[in-house]
Scaffold this motif. Structure first.
Motif, PDB file in Angstrom:
ATOM      1  N   ASN A 186       0.826  -1.209   0.000  1.00 34.98           N
ATOM      2  CA  ASN A 186       0.000   0.000   0.000  1.00 34.98           C
ATOM      3  C   ASN A 186       0.860   1.259   0.000  1.00 34.98           C
ATOM      4  OD1 ASN A 186      -2.277  -1.604   0.046  1.00 34.98           O
ATOM      5  ND2 ASN A 186      -2.522  -1.487   2.260  1.00 34.98           N
ATOM      6  N   SER A 187       1.949   1.225   0.738  1.00 30.40           N
ATOM      7  CA  SER A 187       2.856   2.361   0.788  1.00 30.40           C
ATOM      8  C   SER A 187       3.481   2.617  -0.578  1.00 30.40           C
ATOM      9  CB  SER A 187       3.949   2.112   1.827  1.00 30.40           C
ATOM     10  OG  SER A 187       4.911   3.126   1.807  1.00 30.40           O
ATOM     11  N   ARG A 188       3.927   1.559  -1.245  1.00 32.09           N
ATOM     12  CA  ARG A 188       4.513   1.705  -2.586  1.00 32.09           C
ATOM     13  C   ARG A 188       3.474   2.228  -3.583  1.00 32.09           C
ATOM     14  NH1 ARG A 188      10.089   1.420  -2.320  1.00 32.09           N
ATOM     15  NH2 ARG A 188      10.516  -0.071  -0.691  1.00 32.09           N
ATOM     16  N   ALA A 189       2.247   1.765  -3.462  1.00 34.37           N
ATOM     17  CA  ALA A 189       1.184   2.239  -4.355  1.00 34.37           C
ATOM     18  C   ALA A 189       0.951   3.734  -4.153  1.00 34.37           C
ATOM     19  CB  ALA A 189      -0.105   1.459  -4.114  1.00 34.37           C
ATOM     20  N   ARG A 190       0.963   4.194  -2.898  1.00 30.86           N
ATOM     21  CA  ARG A 190       0.795   5.622  -2.624  1.00 30.86           C
ATOM     22  C   ARG A 190       1.971   6.422  -3.186  1.00 30.86           C
ATOM     23  NH1 ARG A 190      -1.090   3.581   2.343  1.00 30.86           N
ATOM     24  NH2 ARG A 190       0.976   3.885   3.261  1.00 30.86           N
ATOM     25  N   GLN A 191       3.183   5.890  -3.071  1.00 28.41           N
ATOM     26  CA  GLN A 191       4.359   6.579  -3.613  1.00 28.41           C
ATOM     27  C   GLN A 191       4.271   6.719  -5.126  1.00 28.41           C
ATOM     28  OE1 GLN A 191       7.646   4.243  -2.204  1.00 28.41           O
ATOM     29  NE2 GLN A 191       7.840   5.392  -0.297  1.00 28.41           N
ATOM     30  N   VAL A 192       3.883   5.651  -5.807  1.00 28.12           N
ATOM     31  CA  VAL A 192       3.764   5.693  -7.265  1.00 28.12           C
ATOM     32  C   VAL A 192       2.674   6.675  -7.673  1.00 28.12           C
ATOM     33  CG1 VAL A 192       3.111   4.333  -9.294  1.00 28.12           C
ATOM     34  CG2 VAL A 192       4.712   3.391  -7.635  1.00 28.12           C
ATOM     35  N   GLN A 193       1.548   6.632  -6.993  1.00 27.82           N
ATOM     36  CA  GLN A 193       0.441   7.544  -7.291  1.00 27.82           C
ATOM     37  C   GLN A 193       0.880   8.992  -7.082  1.00 27.82           C
ATOM     38  OE1 GLN A 193      -2.319   6.245  -8.507  1.00 27.82           O
ATOM     39  NE2 GLN A 193      -3.343   8.185  -8.813  1.00 27.82           N
ATOM     40  N   PHE A 239       3.186  10.082  -9.994  1.00 28.94           N
ATOM     41  CA  PHE A 239       2.453  10.370 -11.229  1.00 28.94           C
ATOM     42  C   PHE A 239       1.665  11.677 -11.113  1.00 28.94           C
ATOM     43  CE2 PHE A 239       2.741   5.711 -12.377  1.00 28.94           C
ATOM     44  CZ  PHE A 239       3.609   5.937 -13.426  1.00 28.94           C
ATOM     45  N   ASN A 240       1.109  11.958  -9.947  1.00 28.42           N
ATOM     46  CA  ASN A 240       0.420  13.241  -9.755  1.00 28.42           C
ATOM     47  C   ASN A 240       1.400  14.401  -9.879  1.00 28.42           C
ATOM     48  OD1 ASN A 240      -2.157  12.233  -9.414  1.00 28.42           O
ATOM     49  ND2 ASN A 240      -1.919  11.985  -7.206  1.00 28.42           N
ATOM     50  N   TYR A 241       2.606  14.240  -9.335  1.00 30.67           N
ATOM     51  CA  TYR A 241       3.636  15.267  -9.448  1.00 30.67           C
ATOM     52  C   TYR A 241       4.000  15.509 -10.904  1.00 30.67           C
ATOM     53  CZ  TYR A 241       8.289  17.306  -9.470  1.00 30.67           C
ATOM     54  OH  TYR A 241       9.381  18.089  -9.753  1.00 30.67           O
ATOM     55  N   VAL A 242       4.230  14.437 -11.654  1.00 31.16           N
ATOM     56  CA  VAL A 242       4.606  14.568 -13.063  1.00 31.16           C
ATOM     57  C   VAL A 242       3.466  15.214 -13.857  1.00 31.16           C
ATOM     58  CG1 VAL A 242       5.146  13.261 -15.158  1.00 31.16           C
ATOM     59  CG2 VAL A 242       6.271  12.701 -13.009  1.00 31.16           C
ATOM     60  N   LYS A 243       2.243  14.812 -13.590  1.00 32.54           N
ATOM     61  CA  LYS A 243       1.093  15.390 -14.296  1.00 32.54           C
ATOM     62  C   LYS A 243       0.980  16.882 -14.008  1.00 32.54           C
ATOM     63  CE  LYS A 243      -3.096  15.264 -12.804  1.00 32.54           C
ATOM     64  NZ  LYS A 243      -4.405  14.919 -12.293  1.00 32.54           N
ATOM     65  N   ASN A 244       1.094  17.262 -12.749  1.00 31.72           N
ATOM     66  CA  ASN A 244       0.998  18.679 -12.391  1.00 31.72           C
ATOM     67  C   ASN A 244       2.147  19.482 -12.995  1.00 31.72           C
ATOM     68  OD1 ASN A 244      -1.332  18.253 -10.921  1.00 31.72           O
ATOM     69  ND2 ASN A 244      -0.250  17.944  -9.006  1.00 31.72           N
TER      70      ASN A 244
END
Length: 86
Positions: free
Chosen positions: A38-45, A48-53
């Motif tokens: 779950n922690s890794r999933a939050r990190q990846v998410q 991707f939000n950082y890159v999108k922004n």
């Protein structure tokens, strides 16, 4: 006779302790692995939000827009230009 009963009870208690301890350890490991996933999933998410922004910010920047227009024009001119032999 008393010795046999004592040894048997010790063996039974040892077996019960071993199996319950093993079960607790396995449950603990399962919980840790689940939390790690779950922690890794939050990190990846989050990444991707950082890159999108960041991409959205760059797409709205007038300097970047002008640079991309110039790049496109230069690329089109380059394709039509004859190259000099070396």
């Amino acid at each position: 006779m008393l010795l046999a009963v004592s040894i048997a009870s010790i063996l039974v208690i040892s077996y019960v302790g071993y199996t319950s301890g093993k079960e607790v350890i396995l449950d603990n490991i399962h919980g840790q692995i689940t939390e790690l996933r779950n922690s890794r999933a939050r990190q990846v998410q989050s990444y991707f939000n950082y890159v999108k922004n960041h991409a959205i910010t760059l797409a709205e920047d007038p300097t970047v827009i002008e640079a991309m227009k110039s790049f496109t024009d230069s690329f089109i001119n380059w394709k039509t230009r004859k190259l000099l032999p070396i």
